[in-house]
Design a protein around this motif. Structure first.
Motif, PDB file in Angstrom:
ATOM      1  N   ASN A   1      -5.172  -9.793  -5.388  1.00  0.00           N
ATOM      2  CA  ASN A   1      -5.302  -8.467  -6.013  1.00  0.00           C
ATOM      3  C   ASN A   1      -6.493  -7.761  -5.386  1.00  0.00           C
ATOM      4  OD1 ASN A   1      -3.175  -8.453  -8.014  1.00  0.00           O
ATOM      5  ND2 ASN A   1      -4.328 -10.024  -9.119  1.00  0.00           N
ATOM      6  N   ASN A   2      -6.205  -6.973  -4.345  1.00  0.00           N
ATOM      7  CA  ASN A   2      -7.274  -6.325  -3.575  1.00  0.00           C
ATOM      8  C   ASN A   2      -7.288  -4.798  -3.724  1.00  0.00           C
ATOM      9  OD1 ASN A   2      -9.202  -6.118  -1.057  1.00  0.00           O
ATOM     10  ND2 ASN A   2      -7.423  -4.859  -0.533  1.00  0.00           N
ATOM     11  N   ALA A   3      -6.124  -4.189  -3.941  1.00  0.00           N
ATOM     12  CA  ALA A   3      -6.055  -2.715  -4.008  1.00  0.00           C
ATOM     13  C   ALA A   3      -6.952  -2.211  -5.133  1.00  0.00           C
ATOM     14  CB  ALA A   3      -4.624  -2.253  -4.236  1.00  0.00           C
TER      15      ALA A   3
ATOM     16  N   GLY B   1       0.863  -1.184   0.000  1.00  0.00           N
ATOM     17  CA  GLY B   1       0.000   0.000   0.000  1.00  0.00           C
ATOM     18  C   GLY B   1       0.892   1.225   0.000  1.00  0.00           C
ATOM     19  N   ARG B   2       0.293   2.403  -0.192  1.00  0.00           N
ATOM     20  CA  ARG B   2       1.116   3.616  -0.215  1.00  0.00           C
ATOM     21  C   ARG B   2       1.442   4.108   1.190  1.00  0.00           C
ATOM     22  NH1 ARG B   2      -3.117   6.757  -3.585  1.00  0.00           N
ATOM     23  NH2 ARG B   2      -4.226   5.587  -1.995  1.00  0.00           N
ATOM     24  N   ARG B   3       0.504   3.917   2.127  1.00  0.00           N
ATOM     25  CA  ARG B   3       0.760   4.317   3.516  1.00  0.00           C
ATOM     26  C   ARG B   3       1.745   3.362   4.166  1.00  0.00           C
ATOM     27  NH1 ARG B   3      -5.359   4.277   5.334  1.00  0.00           N
ATOM     28  NH2 ARG B   3      -5.498   3.415   3.235  1.00  0.00           N
TER      29      ARG B   3
ATOM     30  N   MET C   1     -13.945   1.879   1.434  1.00  0.00           N
ATOM     31  CA  MET C   1     -14.265   2.403   0.111  1.00  0.00           C
ATOM     32  C   MET C   1     -15.738   2.788  -0.020  1.00  0.00           C
ATOM     33  SD  MET C   1     -13.825   0.515  -3.538  1.00  0.00           S
ATOM     34  CE  MET C   1     -12.052   0.524  -3.568  1.00  0.00           C
ATOM     35  N   SER C   2     -16.610   2.001   0.591  1.00  0.00           N
ATOM     36  CA  SER C   2     -18.042   2.246   0.419  1.00  0.00           C
ATOM     37  C   SER C   2     -18.637   3.091   1.539  1.00  0.00           C
ATOM     38  CB  SER C   2     -18.789   0.906   0.313  1.00  0.00           C
ATOM     39  OG  SER C   2     -18.570   0.145   1.487  1.00  0.00           O
ATOM     40  N   ALA C   3     -17.790   3.642   2.423  1.00  0.00           N
ATOM     41  CA  ALA C   3     -18.315   4.434   3.550  1.00  0.00           C
ATOM     42  C   ALA C   3     -19.196   5.596   3.080  1.00  0.00           C
ATOM     43  CB  ALA C   3     -17.172   4.922   4.433  1.00  0.00           C
TER      44      ALA C   3
ATOM     45  N   LEU D   1     -17.742   3.411 -14.227  1.00  0.00           N
ATOM     46  CA  LEU D   1     -16.288   3.310 -14.388  1.00  0.00           C
ATOM     47  C   LEU D   1     -15.711   2.212 -13.495  1.00  0.00           C
ATOM     48  CD1 LEU D   1     -13.498   4.183 -15.309  1.00  0.00           C
ATOM     49  CD2 LEU D   1     -13.630   6.109 -13.704  1.00  0.00           C
ATOM     50  N   TYR D   2     -16.031   2.274 -12.214  1.00  0.00           N
ATOM     51  CA  TYR D   2     -15.507   1.293 -11.242  1.00  0.00           C
ATOM     52  C   TYR D   2     -15.920  -0.131 -11.635  1.00  0.00           C
ATOM     53  CZ  TYR D   2     -15.481  -1.214  -6.706  1.00  0.00           C
ATOM     54  OH  TYR D   2     -15.312  -2.127  -5.693  1.00  0.00           O
ATOM     55  N   ASN D   3     -17.216  -0.307 -11.919  1.00  0.00           N
ATOM     56  CA  ASN D   3     -17.704  -1.656 -12.214  1.00  0.00           C
ATOM     57  C   ASN D   3     -17.098  -2.203 -13.503  1.00  0.00           C
ATOM     58  OD1 ASN D   3     -19.289  -1.727  -9.932  1.00  0.00           O
ATOM     59  ND2 ASN D   3     -21.124  -0.979 -10.953  1.00  0.00           N
TER      60      ASN D   3
HETATM   61  N1  LIG Z   1     -15.941  -1.586   0.616  1.00  0.00           N
HETATM   62  C1  LIG Z   1     -16.885  -2.229  -0.069  1.00  0.00           C
HETATM   63  O1  LIG Z   1     -18.099  -2.110   0.214  1.00  0.00           O
HETATM   64  C2  LIG Z   1     -16.496  -3.124  -1.212  1.00  0.00           C
HETATM   65  C3  LIG Z   1     -17.490  -3.809  -1.904  1.00  0.00           C
HETATM   66  C4  LIG Z   1     -17.146  -4.639  -2.959  1.00  0.00           C
HETATM   67  C5  LIG Z   1     -15.818  -4.775  -3.311  1.00  0.00           C
HETATM   68  N2  LIG Z   1     -14.859  -4.100  -2.633  1.00  0.00           N
HETATM   69  C6  LIG Z   1     -13.471  -4.281  -3.026  1.00  0.00           C
HETATM   70  O2  LIG Z   1     -12.722  -4.669  -1.894  1.00  0.00           O
HETATM   71  C7  LIG Z   1     -11.390  -4.183  -2.001  1.00  0.00           C
HETATM   72  C8  LIG Z   1     -11.011  -3.413  -0.753  1.00  0.00           C
HETATM   73  O3  LIG Z   1     -11.949  -2.390  -0.508  1.00  0.00           O
HETATM   74  P1  LIG Z   1     -11.869  -1.457   0.798  1.00  0.00           P
HETATM   75  O4  LIG Z   1     -13.230  -0.993   1.114  1.00  0.00           O
HETATM   76  O5  LIG Z   1     -11.064  -2.116   1.862  1.00  0.00           O
HETATM   77  O6  LIG Z   1     -11.064  -0.222   0.153  1.00  0.00           O
HETATM   78  P2  LIG Z   1     -10.012   0.802   0.786  1.00  0.00           P
HETATM   79  O7  LIG Z   1     -10.106   0.881   2.258  1.00  0.00           O
HETATM   80  O8  LIG Z   1     -10.137   2.055   0.010  1.00  0.00           O
HETATM   81  O9  LIG Z   1      -8.651   0.059   0.511  1.00  0.00           O
HETATM   82  C9  LIG Z   1      -7.981   0.144  -0.649  1.00  0.00           C
HETATM   83  C10 LIG Z   1      -6.561  -0.316  -0.369  1.00  0.00           C
HETATM   84  O10 LIG Z   1      -5.853  -0.100  -1.579  1.00  0.00           O
HETATM   85  C11 LIG Z   1      -4.706   0.682  -1.312  1.00  0.00           C
HETATM   86  N3  LIG Z   1      -4.438   1.560  -2.456  1.00  0.00           N
HETATM   87  C12 LIG Z   1      -5.259   2.511  -2.985  1.00  0.00           C
HETATM   88  N4  LIG Z   1      -4.650   3.108  -4.018  1.00  0.00           N
HETATM   89  C13 LIG Z   1      -3.431   2.516  -4.148  1.00  0.00           C
HETATM   90  C14 LIG Z   1      -2.341   2.695  -5.034  1.00  0.00           C
HETATM   91  N5  LIG Z   1      -2.385   3.595  -6.023  1.00  0.00           N
HETATM   92  N6  LIG Z   1      -1.233   1.928  -4.864  1.00  0.00           N
HETATM   93  C15 LIG Z   1      -1.180   1.026  -3.872  1.00  0.00           C
HETATM   94  N7  LIG Z   1      -2.187   0.778  -3.016  1.00  0.00           N
HETATM   95  C16 LIG Z   1      -3.296   1.535  -3.141  1.00  0.00           C
HETATM   96  C17 LIG Z   1      -5.028   1.468  -0.043  1.00  0.00           C
HETATM   97  O11 LIG Z   1      -3.851   1.709   0.678  1.00  0.00           O
HETATM   98  P3  LIG Z   1      -3.047   3.099   0.665  1.00  0.00           P
HETATM   99  O12 LIG Z   1      -4.049   4.192   0.830  1.00  0.00           O
HETATM  100  O13 LIG Z   1      -2.096   2.910   1.800  1.00  0.00           O
HETATM  101  O14 LIG Z   1      -2.343   3.131  -0.661  1.00  0.00           O
HETATM  102  C18 LIG Z   1      -5.886   0.480   0.745  1.00  0.00           C
HETATM  103  O15 LIG Z   1      -5.056  -0.358   1.513  1.00  0.00           O
HETATM  104  C19 LIG Z   1     -11.343  -3.349  -3.287  1.00  0.00           C
HETATM  105  O16 LIG Z   1     -10.870  -4.152  -4.336  1.00  0.00           O
HETATM  106  C20 LIG Z   1     -12.804  -3.015  -3.530  1.00  0.00           C
HETATM  107  O17 LIG Z   1     -13.048  -2.769  -4.889  1.00  0.00           O
HETATM  108  C21 LIG Z   1     -15.167  -3.268  -1.588  1.00  0.00           C
END
Ligand SMILES: NC(=O)c1ccc[n+]([C@@H]2O[C@H](COP(=O)([O-])OP(=O)(O)OC[C@H]3O[C@@H](n4cnc5c(N)ncnc54)[C@H](OP(=O)(O)O)[C@@H]3O)[C@@H](O)[C@H]2O)c1
Length: 237
Positions: A79-81, A36-38, A180-182, A141-143
């Motif tokens: 692949n989660n990011a 991750g970036r952080r 992400m969905s907050a 776009l996301y989907n």
């Molecule tokens: N939240 C939902 O309701 C939901 C629903 C369906 C699917 N998903 C999927 O679940 C996964 C995780 O979602 P989440 O809610 O946990 O999202 P999130 O909190 O926004 O997490 C995203 C992660 O990706 C990292 N990231 C973002 N941009 C990056 C970059 N350019 N380079 C490297 N790392 C990067 C972030 O870390 P840093 O900021 O440290 O880089 C963070 O650790 C995603 O694939 C999302 O599409 C989420």
């Protein structure tokens, strides 16, 4: 689920669902590279942190190289990011979302594939979204970027299955503790507008996602390949 001796990379594991996936994999016995970036403290056992922007080729190379240098092998790539856009889509938004959700996942997986093949039981697990199966306003776009990832899931499953690699996806609906969905959750009356369409009667949790990822990483999922799993409590059933 025993993953003792296995080594995983989890992208986007500094926060949210990725952090829960990384912790759950270590609880099952795996060693994990967190990205991750952080910068994070790295308090998990058998873990190493590689920081940086995943859209950068050098960062992707460093993630794979550090994993192999530290743990000597690679068995599981998650692949989660990902990133979600908000509001009207500009061309800049388009490039930013596609660069992470599709392009970075594509090239990280290509970079990791030789080691996953060497593993003998390599696993790629793509964290996608239910939005590739059931659309919603504002998600174009996301989907569609995640639909490309679903397509890769099937293509890589065909391409690398005979090399011992399994490639599957988990596609969650709204995750109650997913950062992400907050904003989306805050804008909705969940009980009135969302829960009636979910037969399981609740939102998904990060732990639900991590449980499916851990299953897909384990020996019990060896005959699953190219599968897109809707993790939606039956909403699309
Ligand atoms: N939240 C939902 O309701 C939901 C629903 C369906 C699917 N998903 C999927 O679940 C996964 C995780 O979602 P989440 O809610 O946990 O999202 P999130 O909190 O926004 O997490 C995203 C992660 O990706 C990292 N990231 C973002 N941009 C990056 C970059 N350019 N380079 C490297 N790392 C990067 C972030 O870390 P840093 O900021 O440290 O880089 C963070 O650790 C995603 O694939 C999302 O599409 C989420």
């Amino acid at each position: 689920m025993d993953l003792t001796g296995k080594v995983a990379i989890v992208t986007g594991a500094t926060d949210g669902i990725g952090a829960v996936i990384a912790r759950t994999l270590t609880e099952a016995g795996a060693a994990v590279t967190i990205t991750g970036r952080r910068t994070v403290a790295g308090d998990l056992p058998r873990s190493v942190f590689v920081g940086g922007d995943l859209t950068d080729r050098d960062v992707r190379q460093r993630i794979v190289a550090t994993t192999l240098d530290t743990f000597g092998r690679l068995d599981i790539l998650v692949n989660n990011a990902a990133v979600h856009n908000r509001g009207p889509v500009t061309e800049q938004d388009f490039d930013r979302v596609v660069a992470l959700n599709y392009r970075a996942a594509f090239f990280l997986t290509e970079a990791a594939m030789p080691a996953l093949i060497t593993s003998g039981s390599g696993r790629v697990i793509n964290v996608s979204t239910i939005g590739t199966i059931k659309s919603y306003a504002g998600g174009a776009l996301y989907n569609s970027s995640k639909a490309a990832l679903d397509s890769l899931t099937r293509s890589w499953a065909s391409e690398h299955g005979h090399q011992g690699v399994r490639v599957n996806a988990v596609n969650p609906g709204l995750v109650q503790d997913g950062p992400m969905s907050a904003p989306k959750r805050a804008a909705l009356d969940i009980a009135r507008q969302v829960l009636p369409s979910i037969p399981a009667g609740r939102l998904a949790t990060a732990a639900d996602v991590a449980a499916v990822v851990t299953f897909l990483a384990g020996p019990g999922a060896d005959y699953l390949n190219g599968v897109i799993i809707p993790l939606d409590g039956g909403a699309t059933a």
